[in-house]
Design an enzyme around this catalytic site. Sequence first.
Site, PDB file in Angstrom:
ATOM      1  N   ALA A  92      31.181 -19.661  -6.996  1.00  0.00           N
ATOM      2  CA  ALA A  92      31.919 -18.419  -7.264  1.00  0.00           C
ATOM      3  C   ALA A  92      32.795 -18.523  -8.500  1.00  0.00           C
ATOM      4  O   ALA A  92      33.419 -17.541  -8.894  1.00  0.00           O
ATOM      5  CB  ALA A  92      32.771 -18.048  -6.046  1.00  0.00           C
ATOM      6  N   LYS A 122      27.289  -6.087 -13.283  1.00  0.00           N
ATOM      7  CA  LYS A 122      27.420  -6.028 -14.742  1.00  0.00           C
ATOM      8  C   LYS A 122      26.380  -6.900 -15.443  1.00  0.00           C
ATOM      9  O   LYS A 122      26.253  -6.845 -16.673  1.00  0.00           O
ATOM     10  CB  LYS A 122      28.835  -6.418 -15.144  1.00  0.00           C
ATOM     11  CG  LYS A 122      29.883  -5.409 -14.663  1.00  0.00           C
ATOM     12  CD  LYS A 122      31.286  -5.874 -14.907  1.00  0.00           C
ATOM     13  CE  LYS A 122      32.279  -4.816 -14.422  1.00  0.00           C
ATOM     14  NZ  LYS A 122      32.164  -4.511 -12.997  1.00  0.00           N
ATOM     15  N   LYS A 157      26.733 -13.598 -17.188  1.00  0.00           N
ATOM     16  CA  LYS A 157      26.310 -13.696 -15.780  1.00  0.00           C
ATOM     17  C   LYS A 157      24.793 -13.536 -15.664  1.00  0.00           C
ATOM     18  O   LYS A 157      24.161 -14.198 -14.841  1.00  0.00           O
ATOM     19  CB  LYS A 157      27.025 -12.645 -14.932  1.00  0.00           C
ATOM     20  CG  LYS A 157      28.520 -12.879 -14.788  1.00  0.00           C
ATOM     21  CD  LYS A 157      28.851 -14.197 -14.116  1.00  0.00           C
ATOM     22  CE  LYS A 157      28.576 -14.164 -12.627  1.00  0.00           C
ATOM     23  NZ  LYS A 157      28.987 -15.431 -11.965  1.00  0.00           N
ATOM     24  N   ASP A 203      37.427 -28.524 -13.085  1.00  0.00           N
ATOM     25  CA  ASP A 203      36.843 -27.441 -13.865  1.00  0.00           C
ATOM     26  C   ASP A 203      35.327 -27.596 -13.861  1.00  0.00           C
ATOM     27  O   ASP A 203      34.807 -28.689 -14.118  1.00  0.00           O
ATOM     28  CB  ASP A 203      37.376 -27.508 -15.300  1.00  0.00           C
ATOM     29  CG  ASP A 203      37.104 -26.233 -16.078  1.00  0.00           C
ATOM     30  OD1 ASP A 203      36.064 -25.584 -15.824  1.00  0.00           O
ATOM     31  OD2 ASP A 203      37.928 -25.883 -16.947  1.00  0.00           O
TER      32      ASP A 203
END
Length: 637
Positions: free
Chosen positions: A369, A415, A427, A347
């Site tokens: 990614a 976005k 993001k 992770d």
Amino acid sequence: MRFPIITAFRIGLKRTLAFLHDLAWIPLALLLGYLAQANFQGLGVEDGSSLLILLLLCLPIQAAAFWSFGLYRGIWRFASLPDLIRIFKAVTTGTLVITSLVFLFQLSGVPRTVLVLYPVFLLVGLAGPRYVYRWIKDQFHGHRRREGQRTLVIGAGRAGEMMVRDLVKDSHYQPIAFLDDDPAKRGSELHGVRVLGSISLLAALVDELSIEVVLIAMPSASSDLMRRITDICRQRQVPCLTLPTLQELHGHPVRLSQIRGIRIEDLLGRQPVKLDTAVLHAFLDGKRVLITGAAGSIGSELCRQVAGCYAPEKVIMLDHSEYGIYRMDEEMRQLAPPDRIVTLLGDVRDPGRMRQVFAQWQPQVVLHAAACKHVPLVELNAAEGIKTNVLGTRLVADLAVEYGVEKFLLVSTDKAVNPCNIMGATKRAAEIYCQALQHRSNTAFIITRFGNVLNSAGSVVPLFERQIAAGGPVTVTHPEVTRFFMTIPEAVSLILQSAAMGDGGEVFVLDMGEPVRIVDLAQQMIRLYDLDPEIDIGIEFIGLRPGEKLHEELFHSQEALVGTAHAKILRAQARQVEWEWLQRRMSQLVLASRQDDPQVARVALHALVPEFVDGDARATVAAPSPLTRPTPIKAVG
């Protein structure tokens, strides 16, 4: 074990018979050579003696040449040009050796003309029966499979030729004719199948030739052409199949097993992306490449293209999904040498695991990614979105700097521009952090930003497919809602091109073309199922979900877009922040993620991303951001 033994015996028997056939042609070719040089008037005593000497010389030499050049690797049933080339090489080499020995040992009585005629007769004797045998088998097989579906092939290029070569051996399809817009190909034949004319004849020929299936054998076909062909097929109620696109093929040859139905990305896609492969090879060949989120839609395609099209030293695939990374491991080991693939479960939010990965594998390129990307889910789980999209990116980026990574690519989204949802704001926060690191390290940080990708996990396309399969209705949020769309292979190709051409600090924006109305997308997908919108399957408008925009944007007003050396990649002006200010805001995000309070998370995100507008957040007004004013920049290339 009985069947493998029988199969091996049959193969061995066929090769032995083929070898004996070729050996028999050696004396026959010599005899024909002697008779031809004597004008077929018969042979004298001297001719008989020299013939016998020459035969004893030719048999072992020519037999060795036959085996050396692999004449028995091919199968007579599928004799082709490579087989003819092998025969030519074997006959020529054997003849040169024999002629050299004749002159070396000064064998008297051997006519020089025979040494010229012998290889000609031998070449005809070896190649002729093979091609006659294939022709007979093809004729017999063609008559035997008349029950196969009558197939019209669109495209008489290389892909069409390869496909028909396989179709004539398959019992499910019977190729009837080609259509191709190239005037030079009209009237020609490929494997006995004639090119009848241009694609404009499709509608008429489907009826005239009783066509049962149309096959588009044009991997480079434009979306306009695909729509035109599928519309005609739908009107004529004939199934339409296609081959994968050039980007899906990854440079591999076309196979019959790759035939598939028409997908929505075939109708919305654009011209294949042209890449600067020399730059990409220089960027990836011999490098250790770490790909995070390797089991996701974008991450998995990054793995396929990096390993399948280039020659990296290692492709280090990392994902937290056990099943997802297991499937990628299976797929990748079929695509690339197994010693080139490293599969890791982990992770990006786990500092210990990520440090171990960097320490052990020392990546030179990081393609980041890994992300939480589903807008409504992240809206309901703000703390998790912050932990993955912001803090996970910060962790991986910091380790990249610490371990001397050459290039770090952040996969971002449209976005992130003027975000109105948690996902977009996280993001954008990740973008800000990477831009700030660019000026504090030797690692080149590059950001690519693009819109929706067709058929990705959690996207609207799989949702519409499930709704259509269930009989409808198809749910659309708003009649006027639009989105930018790009196919996954196209997006990944441009991501890699951006990473290769970037020097660090760039925000690359992919040219997404024109935005697509979601209601139009829904209608096209319904028609792909041979159904009519509003008659067979209804469309229901359910309203915009929390955090959704009516129209997405690709760049902020302060990001002056300029062109680059690649026509489909633009560059936005990066906006810089003060490092100390950023660290304080990141500390607030860490605390907010620990509290797991959506309101606190929104306030902390708004402090870092002032353009984040969230009507439900009721966020307090943050202090003015130290974003610097953009300065004009020149186009690259």
